[in-house]
Design a protein around this motif. Structure first.
Motif, PDB file in Angstrom:
ATOM      1  N   MET A   1     -12.608  33.236  30.989  1.00 25.73           N
ATOM      2  CA  MET A   1     -13.555  34.383  31.170  1.00 25.73           C
ATOM      3  C   MET A   1     -15.302  34.197  30.159  1.00 25.73           C
ATOM      4  O   MET A   1     -16.108  34.429  30.860  1.00 25.73           O
ATOM      5  CB  MET A   1     -13.240  35.248  30.290  1.00 25.73           C
ATOM      6  N   ILE A   2     -15.199  33.427  29.192  1.00 23.31           N
ATOM      7  CA  ILE A   2     -16.414  33.229  28.643  1.00 23.31           C
ATOM      8  C   ILE A   2     -17.313  31.835  29.673  1.00 23.31           C
ATOM      9  O   ILE A   2     -18.676  32.242  29.856  1.00 23.31           O
ATOM     10  CB  ILE A   2     -16.410  32.540  27.194  1.00 23.31           C
ATOM     11  N   LEU A   3     -16.351  30.862  29.993  1.00 17.40           N
ATOM     12  CA  LEU A   3     -17.434  30.235  30.884  1.00 17.40           C
ATOM     13  C   LEU A   3     -17.502  30.633  32.464  1.00 17.40           C
ATOM     14  O   LEU A   3     -18.428  30.425  32.895  1.00 17.40           O
ATOM     15  CB  LEU A   3     -16.181  28.824  30.774  1.00 17.40           C
ATOM     16  N   THR A   4     -16.750  31.489  32.883  1.00 13.59           N
ATOM     17  CA  THR A   4     -17.397  32.672  34.336  1.00 13.59           C
ATOM     18  C   THR A   4     -18.036  33.209  34.263  1.00 13.59           C
ATOM     19  O   THR A   4     -18.976  32.670  34.755  1.00 13.59           O
ATOM     20  CB  THR A   4     -16.306  33.508  34.221  1.00 13.59           C
ATOM     21  N   ILE A   5     -18.726  33.760  31.823  1.00 13.66           N
ATOM     22  CA  ILE A   5     -20.042  34.511  32.632  1.00 13.66           C
ATOM     23  C   ILE A   5     -21.033  33.927  32.665  1.00 13.66           C
ATOM     24  O   ILE A   5     -21.758  33.827  32.662  1.00 13.66           O
ATOM     25  CB  ILE A   5     -19.637  35.612  31.252  1.00 13.66           C
ATOM     26  N   ALA A   6     -20.507  32.652  31.995  1.00 11.20           N
ATOM     27  CA  ALA A   6     -22.022  31.836  31.091  1.00 11.20           C
ATOM     28  C   ALA A   6     -21.908  30.788  32.680  1.00 11.20           C
ATOM     29  O   ALA A   6     -23.856  31.185  32.878  1.00 11.20           O
ATOM     30  CB  ALA A   6     -21.610  30.826  30.099  1.00 11.20           C
ATOM     31  N   LEU A   7     -21.198  30.124  33.404  1.00  9.54           N
ATOM     32  CA  LEU A   7     -22.260  30.016  34.945  1.00  9.54           C
ATOM     33  C   LEU A   7     -22.747  31.071  35.849  1.00  9.54           C
ATOM     34  O   LEU A   7     -23.295  31.044  36.794  1.00  9.54           O
ATOM     35  CB  LEU A   7     -20.268  29.661  35.277  1.00  9.54           C
ATOM     36  N   LYS A   8     -21.930  32.213  35.787  1.00  8.71           N
ATOM     37  CA  LYS A   8     -22.738  33.194  36.218  1.00  8.71           C
ATOM     38  C   LYS A   8     -24.301  33.933  35.824  1.00  8.71           C
ATOM     39  O   LYS A   8     -25.143  33.712  36.899  1.00  8.71           O
ATOM     40  CB  LYS A   8     -22.040  34.593  36.650  1.00  8.71           C
ATOM     41  N   GLU A   9     -24.764  33.239  34.759  1.00 12.10           N
ATOM     42  CA  GLU A   9     -25.262  33.826  34.138  1.00 12.10           C
ATOM     43  C   GLU A   9     -26.717  32.498  34.777  1.00 12.10           C
ATOM     44  O   GLU A   9     -27.660  32.528  35.235  1.00 12.10           O
ATOM     45  CB  GLU A   9     -25.315  34.298  32.512  1.00 12.10           C
ATOM     46  N   PHE A  10     -26.100  31.629  34.461  1.00 11.08           N
ATOM     47  CA  PHE A  10     -26.831  30.226  34.260  1.00 11.08           C
ATOM     48  C   PHE A  10     -26.932  29.462  36.041  1.00 11.08           C
ATOM     49  O   PHE A  10     -28.257  29.585  36.030  1.00 11.08           O
ATOM     50  CB  PHE A  10     -25.801  29.132  34.104  1.00 11.08           C
ATOM     51  N   HIS A  11     -26.205  30.047  37.285  1.00 10.68           N
ATOM     52  CA  HIS A  11     -26.229  30.457  38.304  1.00 10.68           C
ATOM     53  C   HIS A  11     -27.205  31.582  38.587  1.00 10.68           C
ATOM     54  O   HIS A  11     -28.397  30.878  39.137  1.00 10.68           O
ATOM     55  CB  HIS A  11     -25.474  30.721  39.506  1.00 10.68           C
ATOM     56  N   HIS A  12     -28.320  32.751  38.436  1.00 14.37           N
ATOM     57  CA  HIS A  12     -28.434  33.787  38.352  1.00 14.37           C
ATOM     58  C   HIS A  12     -30.028  33.292  38.002  1.00 14.37           C
ATOM     59  O   HIS A  12     -30.751  32.913  38.477  1.00 14.37           O
ATOM     60  CB  HIS A  12     -27.564  34.494  37.679  1.00 14.37           C
ATOM     61  N   TYR A  13     -30.315  31.785  36.727  1.00 15.19           N
ATOM     62  CA  TYR A  13     -31.486  31.383  36.267  1.00 15.19           C
ATOM     63  C   TYR A  13     -31.768  30.983  37.095  1.00 15.19           C
ATOM     64  O   TYR A  13     -32.885  30.583  37.471  1.00 15.19           O
ATOM     65  CB  TYR A  13     -30.969  31.218  34.617  1.00 15.19           C
ATOM     66  N   ILE A  14     -31.153  30.034  37.516  1.00 21.09           N
ATOM     67  CA  ILE A  14     -31.347  28.528  37.936  1.00 21.09           C
ATOM     68  C   ILE A  14     -31.705  29.329  39.969  1.00 21.09           C
ATOM     69  O   ILE A  14     -32.792  29.255  40.445  1.00 21.09           O
ATOM     70  CB  ILE A  14     -30.094  27.582  38.721  1.00 21.09           C
ATOM     71  N   MET A  15     -30.696  29.884  40.537  1.00 20.01           N
ATOM     72  CA  MET A  15     -31.655  30.905  42.085  1.00 20.01           C
ATOM     73  C   MET A  15     -32.719  31.454  41.272  1.00 20.01           C
ATOM     74  O   MET A  15     -34.233  31.413  42.282  1.00 20.01           O
ATOM     75  CB  MET A  15     -30.194  31.851  42.430  1.00 20.01           C
ATOM     76  N   LYS A  16     -33.567  32.078  40.077  1.00 18.59           N
ATOM     77  CA  LYS A  16     -34.187  32.560  40.099  1.00 18.59           C
ATOM     78  C   LYS A  16     -35.377  31.826  40.127  1.00 18.59           C
ATOM     79  O   LYS A  16     -36.205  32.342  40.514  1.00 18.59           O
ATOM     80  CB  LYS A  16     -33.976  33.395  38.798  1.00 18.59           C
ATOM     81  N   ILE A  17     -35.425  30.540  39.750  1.00 15.42           N
ATOM     82  CA  ILE A  17     -36.087  29.524  39.478  1.00 15.42           C
ATOM     83  C   ILE A  17     -36.734  28.586  40.994  1.00 15.42           C
ATOM     84  O   ILE A  17     -37.238  29.328  41.345  1.00 15.42           O
ATOM     85  CB  ILE A  17     -35.792  28.822  38.256  1.00 15.42           C
ATOM     86  N   LYS A  18     -35.565  28.499  41.373  1.00 17.31           N
ATOM     87  CA  LYS A  18     -35.432  28.256  42.826  1.00 17.31           C
ATOM     88  C   LYS A  18     -35.459  28.954  43.523  1.00 17.31           C
ATOM     89  O   LYS A  18     -36.575  28.269  44.321  1.00 17.31           O
ATOM     90  CB  LYS A  18     -33.570  27.993  43.368  1.00 17.31           C
ATOM     91  N   ASN A  19     -36.200  30.515  43.307  1.00 11.76           N
ATOM     92  CA  ASN A  19     -36.445  31.374  44.373  1.00 11.76           C
ATOM     93  C   ASN A  19     -38.023  31.617  44.344  1.00 11.76           C
ATOM     94  O   ASN A  19     -38.744  32.594  44.811  1.00 11.76           O
ATOM     95  CB  ASN A  19     -35.497  32.595  44.946  1.00 11.76           C
ATOM     96  N   GLY A  20     -38.202  31.694  43.165  1.00 10.38           N
ATOM     97  CA  GLY A  20     -39.904  31.548  42.548  1.00 10.38           C
ATOM     98  C   GLY A  20     -39.663  32.666  41.954  1.00 10.38           C
ATOM     99  O   GLY A  20     -40.421  33.973  41.502  1.00 10.38           O
TER     100      GLY A  20
END
Length: 92
Positions: A73-92
């Motif tokens: 569960m912790i890794l799932t939450i961490a991956l979701k948050e990291f994905h959100h962060y990367i997509m925010k950077i990617k999409n400006g």
């Protein structure tokens, strides 16, 4: 002649190989059945294990349900948050 520790180390390596084969078999079976579950060959080092334990302790302190306070569960939450962060950077 091998020492007891060397024998134990060799047994560990053999079990790791068996684990890798098992994970591959599980993923293939899941893929064949159309199951969305996917297993990884994740290896955590001591520092990462300690970090997860710190997070689990915190979740215990704030009263998170024990069945949700797992490594997965912790890794799932961490991956979701990291994905959100990367997509925010990617999409400006």
């Amino acid at each position: 002649m091998t020492t007891h520790r060397e024998r134990l180390q060799n047994e560990l390596y053999k079990k790791i190989e068996e684990y890798d084969v098992l994970v591959s078999c599980l993923n293939e079976r899941a893929r064949h059945l159309g199951n969305e579950t996917y297993f990884t060959h994740l290896r955590l080092y001591k520092e990462q294990k300690d970090q997860i334990e710190d997070i689990m302790k915190y979740f215990d302190e704030v009263g998170l349900d024990a069945k949700e306070n797992t490594t997965e569960m912790i890794l799932t939450i961490a991956l979701k948050e990291f994905h959100h962060y990367i997509m925010k950077i990617k999409n400006g």
